[in-house]
Design a protein around this motif. Structure first.
Motif, PDB file in Angstrom:
ATOM      1  N   ALA A 100      -3.556   4.752   8.131  1.00 40.18           N
ATOM      2  CA  ALA A 100      -4.151   3.494   8.613  1.00 40.18           C
ATOM      3  C   ALA A 100      -4.951   3.651   9.911  1.00 40.18           C
ATOM      4  O   ALA A 100      -6.076   3.194  10.008  1.00 40.18           O
ATOM      5  N   VAL A 101      -4.379   4.348  10.889  1.00 43.41           N
ATOM      6  CA  VAL A 101      -5.064   4.440  12.185  1.00 43.41           C
ATOM      7  C   VAL A 101      -6.172   5.497  12.144  1.00 43.41           C
ATOM      8  O   VAL A 101      -7.156   5.402  12.865  1.00 43.41           O
ATOM      9  N   TYR A 134      -8.084   7.014   9.456  1.00 42.13           N
ATOM     10  CA  TYR A 134      -9.115   7.267   8.439  1.00 42.13           C
ATOM     11  C   TYR A 134     -10.418   7.698   9.080  1.00 42.13           C
ATOM     12  O   TYR A 134     -10.949   8.768   8.804  1.00 42.13           O
ATOM     13  N   LYS A 135     -10.925   6.860   9.996  1.00 41.89           N
ATOM     14  CA  LYS A 135     -12.225   7.174  10.609  1.00 41.89           C
ATOM     15  C   LYS A 135     -12.175   8.523  11.297  1.00 41.89           C
ATOM     16  O   LYS A 135     -13.040   9.362  11.105  1.00 41.89           O
ATOM     17  N   ASN A 192     -10.048  12.537  -0.306  1.00 39.06           N
ATOM     18  CA  ASN A 192      -8.584  12.462  -0.370  1.00 39.06           C
ATOM     19  C   ASN A 192      -7.934  13.835  -0.237  1.00 39.06           C
ATOM     20  O   ASN A 192      -6.954  13.993   0.481  1.00 39.06           O
ATOM     21  N   GLY A 202     -17.862   7.710   7.479  1.00 35.89           N
ATOM     22  CA  GLY A 202     -16.513   7.354   7.064  1.00 35.89           C
ATOM     23  C   GLY A 202     -16.266   7.549   5.582  1.00 35.89           C
ATOM     24  O   GLY A 202     -15.500   6.814   4.971  1.00 35.89           O
ATOM     25  N   LEU A 203     -16.955   8.534   4.989  1.00 33.94           N
ATOM     26  CA  LEU A 203     -16.650   8.857   3.587  1.00 33.94           C
ATOM     27  C   LEU A 203     -15.295   9.554   3.523  1.00 33.94           C
ATOM     28  O   LEU A 203     -14.974  10.382   4.381  1.00 33.94           O
ATOM     29  N   ILE A 204     -14.523   9.202   2.495  1.00 33.78           N
ATOM     30  CA  ILE A 204     -13.159   9.727   2.432  1.00 33.78           C
ATOM     31  C   ILE A 204     -13.029  10.797   1.357  1.00 33.78           C
ATOM     32  O   ILE A 204     -13.475  10.611   0.222  1.00 33.78           O
ATOM     33  N   ARG A 244       2.229   7.765  11.064  1.00 32.44           N
ATOM     34  CA  ARG A 244       0.929   7.135  11.301  1.00 32.44           C
ATOM     35  C   ARG A 244       0.430   7.476  12.695  1.00 32.44           C
ATOM     36  O   ARG A 244      -0.702   7.905  12.887  1.00 32.44           O
ATOM     37  N   ASP A 250      -1.742   5.538   2.387  1.00 32.34           N
ATOM     38  CA  ASP A 250      -2.548   4.599   3.169  1.00 32.34           C
ATOM     39  C   ASP A 250      -1.840   4.206   4.454  1.00 32.34           C
ATOM     40  O   ASP A 250      -2.452   4.142   5.517  1.00 32.34           O
ATOM     41  N   LEU A 307       0.826  -1.207   0.000  1.00 30.19           N
ATOM     42  CA  LEU A 307       0.000   0.000   0.000  1.00 30.19           C
ATOM     43  C   LEU A 307       0.861   1.258   0.000  1.00 30.19           C
ATOM     44  O   LEU A 307       2.012   1.259   0.406  1.00 30.19           O
TER      45      LEU A 307
END
Ligand SMILES: Nc1ncnc2c1ncn2[C@@H]1O[C@H](COP(=O)(O)OP(=O)(O)OP(=O)(O)O)[C@@H](O)[C@H]1O
Ligand SMILES: Nc1ncnc2c1ncn2[C@@H]1O[C@H](COP(=O)(O)OP(=O)(O)OP(=O)(O)O)[C@@H](O)[C@H]1O
Ligand SMILES: OC[C@H]1O[C@@H](O)[C@H](O)[C@@H](O)[C@H]1O
Ligand SMILES: [Mg+2]
Ligand SMILES: [Mg+2]
Lengths: 507, 343, 335, 335
Positions: free
Chosen positions: A357-358, A360-361, A373, A369-371, A413, A353, A349
């Motif tokens: 990783a930790v 996003y939410k 970018n 939880g729509l992303i 991260r 990403d 990845l």
């Protein structure tokens, strides 16, 4: 007979998007230790992989004892008398140490494998190195540190004229490092050449005869160790001056206790028991000890990665339960694990990403939880540039980054997770001095914001230089607690080895 | 009610083992269930059903198992006709008589073992009838049948799983029959759809696009499932919905219930009845007779058939407008039988 | 503490041997349902029916140990069967595949067949090592190709996809001849192969290297082991073994058609996994393969014996696969 | 140096797009052999024939991204088809599966069917997460069980394993009704699902977490992602998608029998892999699945179109699978 055992001339190697090596030179004399140094991503490992036949250089030639050689596989390298300790340790997990060491060159009676003989030779080897691990242990259950010991034993056991060691001590404690140096000196006296890669400059000064410095895939210079100082090394590597190895400690530790660890005891009887300590707001608590001190087990248990038989956590006065990492993170914990490869990076990845990783939410900024970018890119770019990670772009797969830069991404991260209790297990393993300094600065910044840090480290200078207090462990027990400002390496060592003699016998 | 029958039969029921080519095949499992129903209602016999799983090896394994366990008589629908040799031999070695059905062994196998019998139809017959149905339509509807008016019958052939006995023999029979009847035909395409409805649908649809729907003047299908798939393709193209001019004649084999229904609606031209009910009765009676040491005759068999030595012919029946309703009724009765039984 | 330990131990012991226990329970059960099951011949039947499966399982095991697999295994059984049968017919037989083929000593067709499948194994190996293809997909593609070729060959005139029969005695004898009138020669062959494999895997460098490559190909490479050679070798061996299984199928059934061997690889793989072979490579014993195959044959034999409808057998087979593997995972988890 | 680069680039570009190039070559070839191939209807045909396959491929992709797979995929298609068909027959139809079933609105059978397969997906997920079973073997066991159950249901009196027909118009309309008389509704549905999946995978946390779990489950765990939840969710979604595919098969063919969907999972998996989805998890785009499916349908359609015998199609299919995947690997290797 040529004065050089090995010459690598104008080695060039490009990866998509990166020119890892650009006309690099390396010349190593017989019976010497040749240090190869440079920042993360400078190209050290790549150069050695070309030598060991793992990569094929695009151009440039390799000469051994004056004869030009083509090396297209490790097999050929070994035949030419080159052996190598990999930076990224990769054992054969289901097999015992014996098979791991003799893989590829089994002893035989006729066509039948002679396990007994190999076992003997292994025992001899390990005891020479003073690593007390049973040769029958399954590699998959070894600690990183133990693995590194095995890798060293293996590399040494080939009686090769060139031995490459890519960060052999990255997870060794000083004691083990001392054993290693003994070996290296012996190998030297036998006329072998050692190519030694490390970010621990004290080691370099102690063991190396000559050094070659690299920067951004270029050859910078070669010199005898006598004509150079640590500071000289540093600015050759980073290309600028660095007054201090550690940022000043403004002693901003608050009175308020952020975390209390009470009577922590592992379910695994061989592991830690009755651990009691507390961390204050704005404090960096170092945890020191030898390999197998069970520091990793301890901190991983605090983070909910391993079950405990007994003990409780009190955060800001109220008891909490870290049943699993998810809980722990909810409770404001962060954990940089020891084993970057196994439990850290998500290889294929992107850096993006891996950084998110930790979070996003947390950062996507909406319940479902729509992303978005663009929105997240800001965060990523910020941390990535703060720690100035060397990467073509944040879309690059993390597996294409150098070891040290991967580590930086993992720190990014957890920075995004913005927790108030950070657990860092060997945070600067394999990281260059420049980057280390940046990481220390960040640790200080975090504590100045009132966060608390628990740091497992096997590097004495780091342990003493950056911690406020140091807890020392030995074979699962808590043997001492020191004020870092007053602590000396000797003190730490003595706590770290308390009762180890007796218990050795009892094993 | 089978209990009742058993008591009424004054001697204890015989134990027979029936080995099927494949449970996992609608035609076969339909057949199996029908035979079980008949056995239950006729009584005097216990059937043990074994699955050949479409594999000669498995069939042989099941045979071994049966022989080890001990059985009075065997009825076998072999996965292929060559394997009958091995199985006949094994049965013969244990002195157990064997009736082959639905898969006709080679003659020399039949001759070699004197306790081997065959009950069923001439395998190729189904193919002949299938073709015959199309030929009849072709001759009777000269005006509309030859859509492109070239006097030639353009056909597509849908085959079952390549290598299976029925496929080879049926497909062969199509051509032989067309030739025998002096039909001037052209095979546009002939390919396998593995007995499968949706594969047949896609194949047929492709051919319709390739040759134009009016370019296809007939479809011969190795079984009804595939015929129904082909039919669906025509329906999707607005054909076979009543308008005589917009009709692709499709013929299948098996007389599956849905195929018969389709015939009734005038969507499907025809199918061939492989008379599973009468074959079942014939097989059961034959087994009883053989075990009892009686000789096999038309009346011991008890259904319309022709007995010649070790062969009992229960021929295929071509299903057309004349016998459609009877056939439909017969097939439906299979279910209703069990309805009554269920209640 | 101790007492707890002891308690743990007891039910752990039970769980660890659950498979065996369940097996015995079934045996008892079946015997109660049908006492006829309690006879020596049942044992020989099960052994005979296991022979070919065992050879396939051993073959597949060579690929599984590498963390690979061969989805073309079954189709290679089929191709081998058809090719061997087509070359091993009695000259007197009425409809021969090659009408003018002279009378060949039986070894000739056998060697030709094995040579052919060996090539397939070689290609599989090359695709996986040289082209870095995932074994799953490479061999799936191969399966399709092999089957197609088999069909084309089988459809060749004058055979026209007719099942092939009239196999020479010199081949069929393998299945008919029984040692002491009891144990079929095929069983002996299968166990000979089993022992030999055990020796290779446990006592030779080649065998050890298979485990090393399967455990961690990178480490193997770094240790100077030629991953390519080992991988190719394993796939060739596997192909030869399944090819040989195909030949035995001909001997056993006295014929062949192109659908022979269909999906054999799955039973083989499942047997291995039930026997504790890991799909991710590096872990597995031949004894495991043996146990797995035995359990399988026993179940299908036993259930057919009591005349259980084969649809139910499918369900039971599924349940057994899952539970037994789950139990096995439990053990690994402990380690 | 530069000139070298340029040269490299040219043939790299060629190789990277070899698949597309080959595809075009084939199209040209076919058109030359049969000009009739050059018509709009061919496109709509291929789209229609891809619809169901595409839905399956998308379903399987959810499991592949985790490094898993579902060998029970095809059998779930079959079960869904039979169950749905058995509940969606015209009340007037002479031989109904449930003779006394009242006339249900079409949504009822659909929901019942999807609910049923969702449970299967749940069980798969639990076996893999809670019992730590390898997906390959867990789902293979499930395939056997599901098929057995389907057979038993299909054999239920009064149906007695007869093919199920007489499907309600309200269902079959899905295949007959064409938008603008051209594009079948099924195509629209398939592409809707495609777009939705794209959105979920790329624009939602859930989607990203799938990649993270697939890329390194351990790391995911440390990062506070519930590997269990994600895995189970993916398997349930996959089951629902293949179940839905089964329902569409009924709509398409206007009937059902228990052999429906056999081996669909393999075509689905292969399509995904051809489209660049990695079997070891963490890598793959929906666009890949789409391309893969299209290539497949195109090949089988095109070759049938020019009337090439299926045996050859098998061989060609095999070759295409291998070469295309090999080419794809090449790209990854370069990285
Ligand atoms: N397999 C690869 N693919 C693409 N780029 C790579 C690959 N391996 C290394 N690189 C790039 O080559 C450069 C040199 O990497 P290398 O690992 O040699 O650095 P290093 O000097 O060993 O750093 P460290 O001290 O962190 O180990 C880095 O920029 C890295 O991103
Ligand atoms: N018996 C074991 N089984 C599995 N993993 C083990 C075992 N022993 C140690 N480990 C692993 O080794 C790592 C470190 O172990 P341990 O805590 O004993 O060493 P340490 O004190 O952390 O020393 P270091 O920090 O240098 O690793 C941990 O990540 C743990 O997962
Ligand atoms: O083997 C499967 C085939 O068996 C045939 O006897 C039957 O007519 C076909 O419909 C198909 O079921
Ligand atoms: Mg490096
Ligand atoms: Mg540690």
């Amino acid at each position: 007979m040529d004065e050089y055992r090995l010459r690598m001339i104008d080695i060039t190697k490009t990866f998509p998007g990166v020119k890892a090596l650009d006309k690099v030179q390396l010349s190593v004399r017989p019976g010497t230790v040749h240090a190869l140094i440079g920042e993360n991503g400078a190209g050290k490992s790549t150069l050695m992989k070309c030598l060991y036949g793992l990569y094929r250089q695009d151009s440039g030639t390799i000469e051994i004892d004056g004869k030009q050689v083509e090396i297209s596989s490790p097999n050929e390298a070994l035949k030419l008398g080159i052996s190598m300790i990999q930076q990224e340790l990769a054992p054969i997990p289901y097999m015992n140490i014996v098979n791991n060491i003799w893989a590829g060159r089994m002893e035989k009676k006729g066509i039948i494998i002679d396990d007994a003989l190999m076992l003997k030779k292994t025992q001899k080897l390990l005891s020479e190195l003073e690593f007390n691990i049973s040769p029958k242990t399954i590699a998959g259950t070894l600690s990183v540190s133990q693995l590194q010991a095995v890798e060293i034993a293996k590399a040494v056991s080939y009686d090769s004229k060139i031995i490459v060691m890519d960060e052999p001590t990255s997870s060794l404690t000083d004691a083990e490092t001392e054993h290693l140096f003994k070996i290296i000196k012996r190998l030297k006296s036998e006329g072998r050449s050692i190519i030694y890669i490390s970010h621990k400059l004290e080691e370099i000064m102690e063991i190396a005869d000559e050094i070659t410095v690299m920067r951004d895939g270029h050859y910078v210079m070669k010199s005898s160790i006598r004509d150079i100082t640590i500071d000289g090394l540093i600015n050759l590597m980073v290309g600028r001056k660095m007054e201090d190895r550690f940022p000043p400690n403004e002693h901003i530790v608050k009175e308020e206790i952020s975390l209390e660890v009470q009577n922590f005891t592992s379910v695994n009887p061989k592991s830690f028991r009755n651990i009691n300590f507390s961390v204050r707001k704005g404090e960096i608590l170092g945890i020191g000890g030898l390999v197998g001190a069970q520091r990793t087990e301890l901190v991983e248990s605090i983070f909910g990665l391993r079950p405990i038989a007994d003990g409780k956590l009190v955060k800001y006065g109220k008891e909490i339960h870290n049943a699993n990492p998810k809980e722990a993170i909810k409770n404001g914990f962060a954990m940089l694990t020891e084993e970057r490869r196994a439990t850290g990076i998500i290889p294929m990845l992107s850096v993006f990403d891996n950084t998110m990783a930790v979070s996003y939410k947390k950062l996507c900024g909406n319940k479902i939880g729509l992303i978005d970018n663009k929105r997240l890119q800001k965060y990523v770019d910020q941390v990535v540039s703060n720690l100035n990670v060397k990467t073509p772009s944040t879309k690059t797969p993390i597996e294409n980054l150098s070891g040290g830069n991967q580590q930086k991404v993992l720190i990014c991260r957890w920075l995004l997770a913005n927790s108030d209790i950070l657990i860092l297990d060997e945070p600067t393993r394999g990281i260059d001095v420049g980057a280390k300094y940046e990481i220390y600065k960040i640790m200080r910044k975090l504590t100045s914001e009132g966060k608390s840090i628990i740091m497992v480290s096997s590097e004495m200078p780091e342990l003493i230089g950056i911690s406020d207090r140091i807890m020392v462990m030995c074979e699962g027990r808590q043997t001492g607690m020191l004020e870092a400002s007053a602590a000396t390496q000797e003190q730490v060592m003595s706590f770290a080895t308390t009762s180890s003699k007796t218990s050795r016998k009892s094993r | 009610d089978s209990e009742a029958n058993m008591e009424s039969a004054d001697n204890i029921p015989i134990n027979a083992t029936v080995i099927w080519r494949a449970f996992d095949d609608q035609f076969q499992s339909g057949f199996r269930i029908i035979m079980q129903q008949q056995a239950d209602s006729m009584g005097g016999i216990n059937l043990e059903m074994q699955d050949g799983e479409n594999s000669v090896t498995t069939a042989v394994n099941k045979l071994d198992t049966a022989l080890t366990k001990g059985t009075d008589i065997l009825a076998i629908c072999a996965p292929d006709r060559e394997s009958c040799e091995t199985m006949a031999q094994k049965a013969d070695a244990e002195g157990v008589p064997v009736i082959f059905f639905n898969m006709q062994p080679l003659d020399d196998t039949m001759n070699k073992y004197n306790d081997a019998y065959y009950i069923g139809a001439e395998a190729s017959q189904s193919g002949e009838m299938c073709a015959q149905a199309l030929i009849n339509y072709w001759n009777d509807n000269k005006d509309i049948a030859d859509k492109n008016g070239d006097g030639k019958l353009q056909i597509c052939i849908l085959q079952g799983e390549t290598g299976q006995q029925d496929v080879t023999l049926r497909t062969q029979a199509y051509e032989d029959t067309l030739k025998k009847n002096g039909i001037d035909y052209e095979i546009l395409a002939s390919d396998t759809a593995n007995w499968d409805q949706s594969q047949a649908l896609d194949k047929m649809n492709t051919w319709i696009t390739a040759y134009g729907i009016d370019g296809v003047e007939g479809v011969l299908s190795n079984n009804d499932s595939m015929a129904m798939g082909a039919l669906q393709a025509c329906l999707n193209n607005g054909y076979n919905q009543g308008d005589k001019g917009k009709f692709v004649p499709i013929v299948g084999i098996d007389a599956n219930i849905d195929a018969l229904e389709a015939m009734k609606k005038g969507e499907l031209l025809g199918t061939v009845l492989n008379d599973r009910k009468n074959q079942s009765i014939a097989i059961i009676n034959a087994m009883k007779a053989i075990v009892a040491g009686e000789e096999i005759t038309e009346d011991t068999i008890g259904v319309e058939c022709t007995v010649d030595g070790k062969y009992v012919w229960v021929p295929y029946v071509i299903v057309d407008s004349d016998n459609l309703d009877d056939t439909l009724a017969q097939i439906q009765s299979i279910s209703s039988d069990t309805e009554t039984e269920a209640n | 503490m101790n007492s707890i330990n002891r308690k743990k131990k007891l039910n752990e012991v039970l769980l660890d041997n659950a498979l065996i226990i369940a097996l015995f329970a079934m045996i008892i059960g079946i015997i109660i349902i049908d006492p006829a099951f309690f006879q020596w011949r049942v044992v020989t039947d099960i052994l005979t029916q296991s022979a070919v499966k065992l050879i396939c399982a051993i073959g597949l095991m060579f690929t599984l140990l590498l963390g690979g697999t061969d989805l073309a295994g079954g189709r290679q059984v089929g191709l081998a069967a058809v090719v061997c049968a087509s070359l091993a017919q009695d000259v007197t037989y009425s409809n021969r595949f090659w009408p003018n083929l002279p009378n060949l000593p039986i070894i000739v067709p056998i060697l030709i067949t094995l040579g052919l499948v060996a090539c397939i194994g070689l290609i599989n190996g090359l695709m996986i090592t040289k082209l870095h293809m995932a074994p799953f997909i490479a061999t799936y593609g191969m399966a399709s190709a092999v089957y197609g070729i088999n069909q084309l060959y089988f459809a060749k005139k004058p055979n026209n996809s007719q099942p092939i029969g009239g196999i020479k005695n010199s081949l069929t004898v393998l299945s008919r001849f029984k040692i002491g009138g009891q144990i079929s020669i095929m069983v002996v062959i299968a166990f000979a192969i089993l022992l030999f494999t055990w020796f290779v895997l446990n006592k030779t460098t080649f065998g050890r290297n298979i485990y090393i490559v399967g455990g961690n190909a990178e480490a193997a490479k770094v240790s100077g082991i030629s991953v390519t050679k080992i991988t190719i070798a394993c796939f060739v061996i596997e192909s030869i073994l399944v090819g040989f299984a195909g030949i035995l199928e001909v001997a056993r059934t006295g014929g062949a058609n192109s659908s022979y061997g269909n999906a054999y690889e799955f039973d083989a793989i499942t047997s291995c996994v039930i026997g504790g072979v890991s799909l991710s490579g590096g872990i597995g014993k031949v004894s495991g393969a043996l146990i797995g195959v035995m359990i399988f044959t026993f179940i299908s034999y036993g259930l057919s014996f009591i005349g259980l409808n084969s649809n139910w057998q499918l369900v039971i087979k599924g349940v057994i696969i899952c539970t037994s593997v789950a139990l096995d995972m439990r053990k690994n988890a402990k380690k």
